[in-house]
Design a protein around this motif. Structure first.
Motif, PDB file in Angstrom:
ATOM      1  N   LEU A  64      35.496  37.856  42.067  1.00  0.00           N
ATOM      2  CA  LEU A  64      35.857  37.187  40.905  1.00  0.00           C
ATOM      3  C   LEU A  64      35.618  37.977  39.759  1.00  0.00           C
ATOM      4  O   LEU A  64      36.467  37.999  38.836  1.00  0.00           O
ATOM      5  N   ALA A  65      34.261  38.645  39.766  1.00  0.00           N
ATOM      6  CA  ALA A  65      33.768  39.170  38.666  1.00  0.00           C
ATOM      7  C   ALA A  65      34.666  40.679  38.380  1.00  0.00           C
ATOM      8  O   ALA A  65      35.440  40.631  36.887  1.00  0.00           O
ATOM      9  N   ASP A  66      35.415  41.265  39.263  1.00  0.00           N
ATOM     10  CA  ASP A  66      36.276  42.340  39.228  1.00  0.00           C
ATOM     11  C   ASP A  66      37.434  41.820  38.468  1.00  0.00           C
ATOM     12  O   ASP A  66      38.213  42.602  37.721  1.00  0.00           O
ATOM     13  N   LEU A  67      38.002  40.915  39.096  1.00  0.00           N
ATOM     14  CA  LEU A  67      39.299  40.418  38.865  1.00  0.00           C
ATOM     15  C   LEU A  67      39.191  39.858  37.211  1.00  0.00           C
ATOM     16  O   LEU A  67      40.361  40.136  36.611  1.00  0.00           O
ATOM     17  N   ARG A  68      38.242  39.287  36.818  1.00  0.00           N
ATOM     18  CA  ARG A  68      37.887  38.862  35.582  1.00  0.00           C
ATOM     19  C   ARG A  68      37.897  40.055  34.537  1.00  0.00           C
ATOM     20  O   ARG A  68      38.533  39.941  33.528  1.00  0.00           O
ATOM     21  N   ALA A  69      37.197  41.096  35.055  1.00  0.00           N
ATOM     22  CA  ALA A  69      37.111  42.222  34.133  1.00  0.00           C
ATOM     23  C   ALA A  69      38.488  42.975  33.944  1.00  0.00           C
ATOM     24  O   ALA A  69      38.796  43.385  32.986  1.00  0.00           O
ATOM     25  N   CYS A  70      39.364  43.013  35.178  1.00  0.00           N
ATOM     26  CA  CYS A  70      40.679  43.228  34.935  1.00  0.00           C
ATOM     27  C   CYS A  70      41.670  42.514  34.010  1.00  0.00           C
ATOM     28  O   CYS A  70      42.286  43.074  33.159  1.00  0.00           O
ATOM     29  N   ARG A  71      41.125  41.232  33.979  1.00  0.00           N
ATOM     30  CA  ARG A  71      42.124  40.113  33.172  1.00  0.00           C
ATOM     31  C   ARG A  71      41.647  40.694  31.660  1.00  0.00           C
ATOM     32  O   ARG A  71      42.580  40.684  30.809  1.00  0.00           O
ATOM     33  N   GLU A  72      40.232  40.953  31.275  1.00  0.00           N
ATOM     34  CA  GLU A  72      39.858  41.123  30.101  1.00  0.00           C
ATOM     35  C   GLU A  72      40.477  42.481  29.717  1.00  0.00           C
ATOM     36  O   GLU A  72      40.909  42.921  28.373  1.00  0.00           O
ATOM     37  N   ALA A  73      40.439  43.548  30.439  1.00  0.00           N
ATOM     38  CA  ALA A  73      41.190  44.725  29.959  1.00  0.00           C
ATOM     39  C   ALA A  73      42.624  44.598  29.771  1.00  0.00           C
ATOM     40  O   ALA A  73      43.131  45.379  28.695  1.00  0.00           O
ATOM     41  N   ILE A  74      43.395  44.062  30.583  1.00  0.00           N
ATOM     42  CA  ILE A  74      44.765  43.556  30.205  1.00  0.00           C
ATOM     43  C   ILE A  74      45.060  42.905  29.145  1.00  0.00           C
ATOM     44  O   ILE A  74      45.724  43.278  28.219  1.00  0.00           O
TER      45      ILE A  74
END
Length: 268
Positions: A64-74
């Motif tokens: 979940l943390a990695d996916l959230r980081a990806c969302r923030e980068a996008i």
């Protein structure tokens, strides 16, 4: 070609095989492409191939943390997301269940279902609001193993059947703003689908099967004789991911080269 012009498209599991072919096709169709990939080696290769034109994010689809980081980068780079194409997955080695060590079955189930199913559930949750805001699309990858036996072992087939059902539920929950569909490929040339660590097969890939043997088996079963590449699947995924798709949701498109077109496999 501009099917995906003015689209921001995220491809999960985009570091090799089907995912990489889809990412390349989306880029050729005019999309701003984001690739989410767990392997550090593959991330380095992606950055060498695409340079700054493609946003590469290293992470685990089950985190979940990695996916959230990806969302923030996008969000930071583009401010929106128009489509998510899910292409990650692992195989189960096609080991018959009665030949599988009993003590490894629990770990195998957890490993395969975590990547193949949980990864899509978490992705839908984390990126769902962005897709709703853009009235976008979610395109997942299942398999002909969800429709017919012998496309994998019991655990892989169960995971792909779960994805097929998940598409229907997510389409229902995300309607009317987000279109949710899937593609069910059969054989893919140079497939990088790897085996499970729980069976000691994580270093093996489907592409390790001798090409002549794999092609002979494929041609004996399929009506179309050319083994498709990852890029050959690109137009189908790109259409489902695009705003041009105004009529399909909750569907799984079987891209099987005619494999399931006949009930009897022997022409004689």
């Amino acid at each position: 070609m501009s099917l995906l012009k003015d689209h921001v498209v995220l491809v999960t599991g985009g570091g090799s095989g089907l995912g990489l072919g889809l990412a390349r096709h989306c880029l050729a169709e005019g999309a701003e492409v984001v690739i989410f990939e767990i392997s550090a080696d593959k991330v380095r290769a992606l950055r060498e191939e695409f340079g700054p034109d493609v946003l590469i994010v290293q992470g685990d689809v089950t985190s979940l943390a990695d996916l959230r980081a990806c969302r923030e980068a996008i969000t930071e780079r583009y401010g929106r997301l128009d489509a998510l194409i899910g292409a990650q997955g692992i195989f189960d080695g096609n080991v018959p269940i009665l030949e599988m060590p009993e003590e490894r079955l629990d770990a195998l189930f957890e490993e395969v279902m975590r990547v193949n199913v949980k990864g899509y559930l978490l992705s839908a949750r984390v990126f769902g609001e962005l897709l709703r805001a853009s009235q976008g699309a979610l395109v997942l990858t299942t398999s002909t193993a969800a429709y017919a036996a012998d496309g994998g072992g019991a655990v892989y087939s169960a995971s792909k059947g779960a994805i097929r059902s998940l598409v229907g539920q997510l389409a229902f929950e995300f309607a009317p703003l987000v279109r949710v569909n899937a593609v069910a490929p059969a054989g893919i040339a140079n497939s990088q689908l790897s085996g499970p660590r729980s069976l000691g097969l994580d270093a093996q890939k489907q592409s390790d099967i001798p090409q002549d043997a794999f092609l002979s088996m494929f041609r004996s079963l399929s009506l179309l004789q050319e083994l498709p590449t990852p890029e050959d699947h690109g137009p189908l995924y790109a259409f489902l991911a695009s705003r041009h798709n105004r009529i399909m949701t909750g569907q799984t498109v079987v891209a099987d080269q005619g494999l399931l077109n006949r009930a009897v496999l022997n022409r004689g």
